[in-house]
Design a protein around this motif. Structure first.
Motif, short mmCIF file in Angstrom:
data_model
loop_
_atom_site.label_atom_id
_atom_site.label_comp_id
_atom_site.label_asym_id
_atom_site.label_seq_id
_atom_site.Cartn_x
_atom_site.Cartn_y
_atom_site.Cartn_z
N ASP A 52 4.80 5.04 -24.10
CA ASP A 52 4.18 6.08 -23.25
C ASP A 52 2.67 6.10 -23.41
O ASP A 52 1.93 6.27 -22.43
N GLU A 53 2.20 5.94 -24.67
CA GLU A 53 0.75 5.93 -24.90
C GLU A 53 0.10 4.73 -24.23
O GLU A 53 -0.99 4.84 -23.65
N ILE A 54 0.78 3.57 -24.30
CA ILE A 54 0.24 2.36 -23.66
C ILE A 54 0.11 2.58 -22.15
O ILE A 54 -0.92 2.27 -21.54
N LEU A 55 1.17 3.16 -21.54
CA LEU A 55 1.14 3.40 -20.09
C LEU A 55 0.02 4.37 -19.72
O LEU A 55 -0.66 4.19 -18.70
N ALA A 56 -0.18 5.40 -20.55
CA ALA A 56 -1.23 6.39 -20.27
C ALA A 56 -2.61 5.73 -20.30
O ALA A 56 -3.47 6.01 -19.45
N ILE A 57 -2.82 4.82 -21.27
CA ILE A 57 -4.12 4.13 -21.38
C ILE A 57 -4.34 3.21 -20.19
O ILE A 57 -5.43 3.17 -19.61
N ILE A 58 -3.28 2.49 -19.78
CA ILE A 58 -3.41 1.59 -18.62
C ILE A 58 -3.73 2.41 -17.37
O ILE A 58 -4.62 2.05 -16.59
N ALA A 59 -3.03 3.54 -17.21
CA ALA A 59 -3.26 4.39 -16.03
C ALA A 59 -4.70 4.90 -16.02
O ALA A 59 -5.36 4.90 -14.97
N GLU A 60 -5.17 5.30 -17.18
CA GLU A 60 -6.55 5.83 -17.27
C GLU A 60 -7.56 4.74 -16.87
O GLU A 60 -8.51 5.00 -16.13
N GLN A 61 -7.33 3.53 -17.36
CA GLN A 61 -8.25 2.43 -17.05
C GLN A 61 -8.23 2.07 -15.56
O GLN A 61 -9.25 1.71 -14.99
N LEU A 62 -7.04 2.16 -14.96
CA LEU A 62 -6.93 1.81 -13.54
C LEU A 62 -7.24 3.03 -12.64
O LEU A 62 -7.17 2.93 -11.42
N GLY A 63 -7.55 4.16 -13.29
CA GLY A 63 -7.89 5.37 -12.54
C GLY A 63 -6.74 5.90 -11.72
O GLY A 63 -6.91 6.28 -10.55
N THR A 64 -5.54 5.93 -12.32
CA THR A 64 -4.36 6.35 -11.56
C THR A 64 -3.40 7.12 -12.46
O THR A 64 -3.78 7.54 -13.55
N ASP A 65 -2.15 7.31 -12.00
CA ASP A 65 -1.17 8.09 -12.76
C ASP A 65 0.03 7.24 -13.15
O ASP A 65 0.32 6.21 -12.53
N VAL A 66 0.75 7.74 -14.15
CA VAL A 66 2.03 7.11 -14.54
C VAL A 66 3.12 7.75 -13.68
O VAL A 66 3.17 8.97 -13.54
N VAL A 67 3.99 6.90 -13.09
CA VAL A 67 5.06 7.43 -12.24
C VAL A 67 6.41 6.88 -12.71
O VAL A 67 6.46 5.95 -13.51
N GLU A 68 7.47 7.50 -12.20
CA GLU A 68 8.80 6.94 -12.44
C GLU A 68 9.26 6.29 -11.16
O GLU A 68 9.21 6.91 -10.09
N LEU A 69 9.69 5.03 -11.24
CA LEU A 69 10.15 4.35 -10.03
C LEU A 69 11.56 4.82 -9.70
O LEU A 69 12.46 4.76 -10.54
N SER A 70 11.75 5.31 -8.48
CA SER A 70 13.10 5.72 -8.08
C SER A 70 13.20 5.59 -6.57
O SER A 70 12.19 5.51 -5.87
N GLY A 71 14.41 5.54 -6.07
CA GLY A 71 14.61 5.46 -4.62
C GLY A 71 14.38 4.05 -4.08
O GLY A 71 14.11 3.12 -4.81
N GLU A 72 14.49 3.94 -2.77
CA GLU A 72 14.39 2.64 -2.10
C GLU A 72 12.97 2.40 -1.60
O GLU A 72 12.26 3.34 -1.26
N ILE A 73 12.57 1.13 -1.55
CA ILE A 73 11.27 0.77 -0.98
C ILE A 73 11.53 0.23 0.42
O ILE A 73 12.45 -0.58 0.62
N PRO A 74 10.77 0.69 1.44
CA PRO A 74 11.00 0.21 2.81
C PRO A 74 10.91 -1.31 2.89
O PRO A 74 10.08 -1.94 2.22
N VAL A 75 11.77 -1.89 3.71
CA VAL A 75 11.85 -3.35 3.86
C VAL A 75 10.50 -3.94 4.27
O VAL A 75 10.05 -4.95 3.74
N GLU A 76 9.81 -3.24 5.24
CA GLU A 76 8.53 -3.80 5.71
C GLU A 76 7.48 -3.82 4.60
O GLU A 76 6.61 -4.69 4.55
N THR A 77 7.57 -2.86 3.67
CA THR A 77 6.63 -2.84 2.53
C THR A 77 6.88 -4.05 1.63
O THR A 77 5.95 -4.74 1.21
N VAL A 78 8.15 -4.31 1.34
CA VAL A 78 8.51 -5.46 0.48
C VAL A 78 8.05 -6.75 1.15
O VAL A 78 7.46 -7.63 0.52
N ARG A 79 8.27 -6.84 2.47
CA ARG A 79 7.91 -8.07 3.18
C ARG A 79 6.41 -8.28 3.28
O ARG A 79 5.94 -9.39 3.50
N SER A 80 5.65 -7.20 3.14
CA SER A 80 4.19 -7.32 3.28
C SER A 80 3.56 -8.06 2.10
O SER A 80 2.41 -8.48 2.16
N VAL A 81 4.32 -8.21 1.01
CA VAL A 81 3.79 -8.90 -0.18
C VAL A 81 4.74 -10.05 -0.52
O VAL A 81 5.93 -9.82 -0.77
#
Length: 567
Positions: A52-81
């Protein structure tokens, strides 16, 4: 700051934020180097920082938040990468708008990786942070198993490259055109994918080979070469130019051989690539040597030596003076064995110096000097300088000539322990090789402590291993009788997805260890032929390479074919 800092931004951040001390970060990096485990795993294993501490430090460096991945990702989003991009950078897209893709990562991505992602996708990117397990699970869920889809991705990329890189680049192509072609998105993605796949397959070398009508790409895995589906011939120049750009080589110089180095982070693993280019009739041949610490273990106990050899070798490398030689053909693991020996005796009170061509692995606490014959920096010259540096142990990459041999012997006689390698077929052959170089036999006899001959044999894949009863003629070839085998089964691999259908996965050493006893010293002084020295060593308990190979067969590690091929 020390070398480990700039390579491992996470450690640097943890030290700057006072989560760990400078000394602890050195300990972590040493453990990472020794075992090949990712840095964050070592931090968690040593209870220095929580996930958890490692994730918090990475998030701080990237200027973002720690999230929990859940649910489905839209097909077009997956295909975009593309899958190759997601796997290479260990990211999963969760939102994709016109100009912005939002990724979830578990890594502290450096500015270079972020810029490259932006360039490859030609869009702006944002980040969120989630646990490594969640990110890996999502990549697997949405992009499938790497091995299944790599050939499809390569085909798709080739089609894209055909469309995007249309110019037929010849040897006369000017630098600006070439640079432009090498920085096209499909070329960057193609090279990244080739490197990613090679590292996933545990390849030791990647060969890019131009011929008159085709451009071949081959990997060497466990000592054997495998060919990929070849890209179009006209891609040879843009692809080799891209590799030269990555390794900082002169892209305009295509008439002379060049050497460079690429440092990569692939799916959270630090990998070093040594690059060598060679001008050929149809363009430049490029070979990348993969130095992946998570594949090569530099621990003596992990080399697979039989117990008696391991114990005796462990005693010999602690001696105050003398010469210990490791012998075998190119690619038989000699350097790995010597590095493992150096790591074992690498202590504060011991000064260790190595002369190598090139330096393969950087080991903390050991002074390593690259040999460059082109500028007159030869083994002999460096060795002379070593003796003025007050060393305890010296490693000479290879004894090639009388001068190097004489200085090594001189070093040994003046109270230094010397490690080196020779290219001979067996342990006793090393004595003959030194005497053939015109070294006085009495000097060889008085300084040589031990000779280790070794080969690497492929090990049977554990997933598809099958037992069988060997035929009588096979036993005869191995010099065995039914009584020796005592009904024990032999094994071979049938071939499965894990081992790419080869039946083999990984390699281990077979060893022949000749301890130079007083009797053998007398034989060396009397210029006895190597075959007599070998017979005497066997009488005194030495196992030959073939006998050690048979031990590996009976223990179920390798096959009859491998042992007959290499011993």
């Amino acid at each position: 700051m020390a070398d480990y800092d700039h390579r491992e931004p996470l450690l640097l951040e943890l030290v700057d934020d006072d989560h760990i001390t400078r000394q602890q970060s050195e300990e972590v990096f040493d453990e990472h180097e020794r075992t090949g485990k990712p840095v964050r795993q070592v931090l968690i294993d040593l209870d220095m920082v929580s996930e958890d501490e490692i994730l918090a430090i990475i998030a701080e460096q990237l200027g973002t938040d720690v999230v929990e991945l859940s649910g489905e990702i839209p097909v077009e989003t997956v295909r975009s990468v593309p899958a190759s991009v997601a796997r290479m950078y260990n990211v999963i897209p969760i939102e994709s708008e016109d100009q912005v893709v939002t990724f979830v990562t578990s890594e502290l991505l450096g500015p270079d990786a972020i810029d490259e992602l932006r360039f490859v996708l030609n869009r702006d990117i944002q980040f969120m942070v989630a646990s490594q397990e969640e990110v890996n699970d999502y990549i697997l869920k949405y992009y499938g198993d790497a091995s299944e889809s790599v050939s499809d991705m390569l085909s798709a990329l080739e089609t894209e490259m055909e469309a995007d890189v249309q110019a037929d680049y010849t040897e006369d192509a000017d630098q600006i055109n070439l640079e432009e072609a090498a920085s096209k998105t499909p070329v960057i993605r193609f090279v990244n994918l080739i490197l990613y796949q090679a590292i996933q397959d545990r390849a030791s070398d990647i060969h890019f080979e131009p011929f008159e009508n085709e451009f071949k790409i081959r990997y060497r895995v466990d000592g054997a070469l495998y060919e990929l589906a070849p890209p179009p011939k006209h891609m040879a120049l843009p692809v080799t130019t891209r590799i030269k750009v990555l390794s900082g080589l002169n892209i305009a110089e295509r008439r002379l051989p060049q050497d460079g180095r690429i440092q990569l982070k692939v799916a959270s693993r630090s990998v070093d690539l040594r690059v060598s280019t060679l001008p050929t009739q149809f363009g430049e041949s490029v070979v990348l040597r993969v130095l992946d610490r998570s594949v090569v273990s530099l621990d003596l106990e992990n080399l697979g030596m039989p117990d008696d050899v391991y114990d005796t070798f462990g005693i010999d490398i602690e001696k105050p003076n003398g010469i210990v030689i490791v012998t075998g053909p190119t690619g038989s693991g000699k350097t790995t064995t010597l590095y493992s020996a150096l790591r074992r005796i690498n202590r504060i009170e011991t000064k260790l110096l190595t002369a190598e061509e090139p330096v393969e692995y950087d080991i903390d606490g050991i002074i390593q000097v690259p040999i460059k014959e082109s500028i007159g920096n030869s083994f002999a010259k460096v060795l002379r300088a070593f003796l003025r540096q007050d060393p305890d142990v010296i490693m000479v990459g290879e004894i090639r000539d009388l001068e190097t041999a004489e200085i090594s012997i001189q070093a040994s006689l003046t109270g230094h322990l010397v490690f080196s390698t020779l290219h001979t077929n067996d342990a006793a052959g090393a004595v003959t090789r030194l005497i053939d170089m015109n070294v006085e036999p009495f000097l060889v006899a008085s300084t040589l402590e031990a000779i280790l001959a070794q080969r690497l044999v492929r090990t049977i894949c554990q997933q598809c291993r099958e037992a069988y009863a060997p035929a009588a003629d096979v036993l005869v070839q191995l010099g065995l009788s039914d009584a020796d085998v005592e009904g024990r089964p032999f094994y071979h691999g049938v071939g499965c997805q894990q081992c790419n259908g080869t039946g083999y996965r990984g390699r281990r050493g077979v060893y022949e260890y000749l301890v130079v006893t007083d009797v053998i010293r007398d034989m060396i002084s009397d210029k006895k032929p190597s075959i007599q020295i070998k017979h005497k060593a066997v009488e005194q308990g030495m196992r030959t390479l073939r006998e050690d190979g048979v031990r590996c067969i009976l223990d179920g590690y390798t096959t009859v074919e491998e042992v007959l091929k290499y011993t």
